[in-house]
Design a protein around this motif. Sequence first.
Motif, PDB file in Angstrom:
ATOM      1  N   LEU A 116       0.981  -1.761  -0.117  1.00  0.00           N
ATOM      2  CA  LEU A 116       0.159   0.010  -0.126  1.00  0.00           C
ATOM      3  C   LEU A 116       0.743   0.862   0.340  1.00  0.00           C
ATOM      4  N   PHE A 117       0.502   2.311  -0.742  1.00  0.00           N
ATOM      5  CA  PHE A 117       1.552   3.625  -0.749  1.00  0.00           C
ATOM      6  C   PHE A 117       0.296   4.511  -0.745  1.00  0.00           C
ATOM      7  N   LEU A 125       1.395   5.949   6.794  1.00  0.00           N
ATOM      8  CA  LEU A 125       0.434   4.080   6.403  1.00  0.00           C
ATOM      9  C   LEU A 125       1.361   3.902   7.591  1.00  0.00           C
ATOM     10  N   SER A 126       0.492   2.999   8.704  1.00  0.00           N
ATOM     11  CA  SER A 126       2.278   2.206   9.075  1.00  0.00           C
ATOM     12  C   SER A 126       1.270   0.698   9.332  1.00  0.00           C
ATOM     13  N   LEU A 127       1.896  -0.521  10.375  1.00  0.00           N
ATOM     14  CA  LEU A 127       1.033  -1.306  11.026  1.00  0.00           C
ATOM     15  C   LEU A 127       1.244  -1.742  12.539  1.00  0.00           C
ATOM     16  N   ASN A 128       0.336  -0.990  13.171  1.00  0.00           N
ATOM     17  CA  ASN A 128       0.454  -1.153  15.202  1.00  0.00           C
ATOM     18  C   ASN A 128      -1.109  -1.517  15.571  1.00  0.00           C
ATOM     19  N   VAL A 181       3.341   0.588   3.062  1.00  0.00           N
ATOM     20  CA  VAL A 181       3.500  -1.057   3.663  1.00  0.00           C
ATOM     21  C   VAL A 181       3.346  -2.213   3.457  1.00  0.00           C
ATOM     22  N   THR A 182       3.905  -2.984   3.801  1.00  0.00           N
ATOM     23  CA  THR A 182       3.745  -4.360   2.484  1.00  0.00           C
ATOM     24  C   THR A 182       3.704  -5.480   3.672  1.00  0.00           C
ATOM     25  N   VAL A 183       2.336  -6.038   3.434  1.00  0.00           N
ATOM     26  CA  VAL A 183       1.315  -7.244   4.683  1.00  0.00           C
ATOM     27  C   VAL A 183       1.768  -8.509   3.979  1.00  0.00           C
ATOM     28  N   PRO A 184       2.360  -9.745   4.014  1.00  0.00           N
ATOM     29  CA  PRO A 184       1.612 -10.474   3.549  1.00  0.00           C
ATOM     30  C   PRO A 184       0.739 -10.634   3.515  1.00  0.00           C
ATOM     31  N   LYS A 186      -1.848 -14.575   2.680  1.00  0.00           N
ATOM     32  CA  LYS A 186      -1.467 -16.264   2.826  1.00  0.00           C
ATOM     33  C   LYS A 186      -3.596 -16.598   3.487  1.00  0.00           C
ATOM     34  N   ASP A 187      -3.628 -18.126   2.352  1.00  0.00           N
ATOM     35  CA  ASP A 187      -5.348 -17.948   2.722  1.00  0.00           C
ATOM     36  C   ASP A 187      -6.066 -17.275   2.602  1.00  0.00           C
ATOM     37  N   GLY A 188      -6.070 -16.497   1.327  1.00  0.00           N
ATOM     38  CA  GLY A 188      -7.186 -14.806   1.075  1.00  0.00           C
ATOM     39  C   GLY A 188      -7.080 -14.268   2.458  1.00  0.00           C
ATOM     40  N   LYS A 189      -6.071 -13.992   3.414  1.00  0.00           N
ATOM     41  CA  LYS A 189      -5.922 -12.518   4.171  1.00  0.00           C
ATOM     42  C   LYS A 189      -4.319 -12.340   4.168  1.00  0.00           C
ATOM     43  N   LEU A 190      -4.952 -11.273   4.525  1.00  0.00           N
ATOM     44  CA  LEU A 190      -3.529 -10.694   5.328  1.00  0.00           C
ATOM     45  C   LEU A 190      -3.187 -10.825   6.564  1.00  0.00           C
ATOM     46  N   VAL A 191      -2.067 -11.152   6.287  1.00  0.00           N
ATOM     47  CA  VAL A 191      -0.923 -11.853   7.936  1.00  0.00           C
ATOM     48  C   VAL A 191      -0.241 -10.502   8.363  1.00  0.00           C
ATOM     49  N   SER A 192      -1.412  -9.841   9.020  1.00  0.00           N
ATOM     50  CA  SER A 192      -0.404  -9.127   9.658  1.00  0.00           C
ATOM     51  C   SER A 192       0.232  -8.569  11.515  1.00  0.00           C
TER      52      SER A 192
END
Length: 215
Positions: A116-117, A125-128, A181-184, A186-192
């Motif tokens: 995401l940009f 943007l952040s992961l928190n 931010v970059t998020v993996p 897996k299984d059709g879901k965001l692994v945050s």
Amino acid sequence: MPSSAAASANYSFCSVLFLTLFIVCLFPGLFNYIITLPFSFLFASSSSPTPPSQPTHTPTMSWSQKQFTLPPKSRGSYLITDHVVQSLPEIKQYKAQCGGGGANPGATLQVGLLNLFVQHTSCALSLNENWDDDVRADMSDALDRIAPEAGPKGQDLYRHSAEGPDDMPAHIKSALIGASVTVPIKDGKLVSGPDRTLQLQPVRGKESGIWSSGR
């Protein structure tokens, strides 16, 4: 004294030997081919044919890019994971595809990356953590302490103030947190990760657009 016939034979033998050594030195591959040629005929019939190589499956990669707009927010920190997932149904395509029989033989698991940009210069943007709302409030307060709009006595701190006293502090906050931010996936879901979510920090409260590219 040796006879002329013996001397001639010795001379011929030496000449042939010298010529042979000369050819071997110049063309060692030819000498090796001549030596091994008889053996190749002897063992050709007993050698088994080489089975044809099986074609290998090369996994394919897919890319997509989409632009969407988040609703305008005032200064603060906001959870946006649900909005991102709804705006990007392509995320659900990265699921496990299983073959039939047994314990899913031949199962292949598709994974990906979501990047995401944010395009706005006064957003980040952040992961928190999203378990406690105080985290987002503390983030906003900490950013205000790091990049205040004015000094302790109200004095100007920045040269750039074309759009007001909060102009340059907003750029500083955006640069410190980051615009992507970059998020993996897996299984059709965001692994945050547990208790973590995507968060938008509009540091001036203007509308924000986001570029999204998923793999």
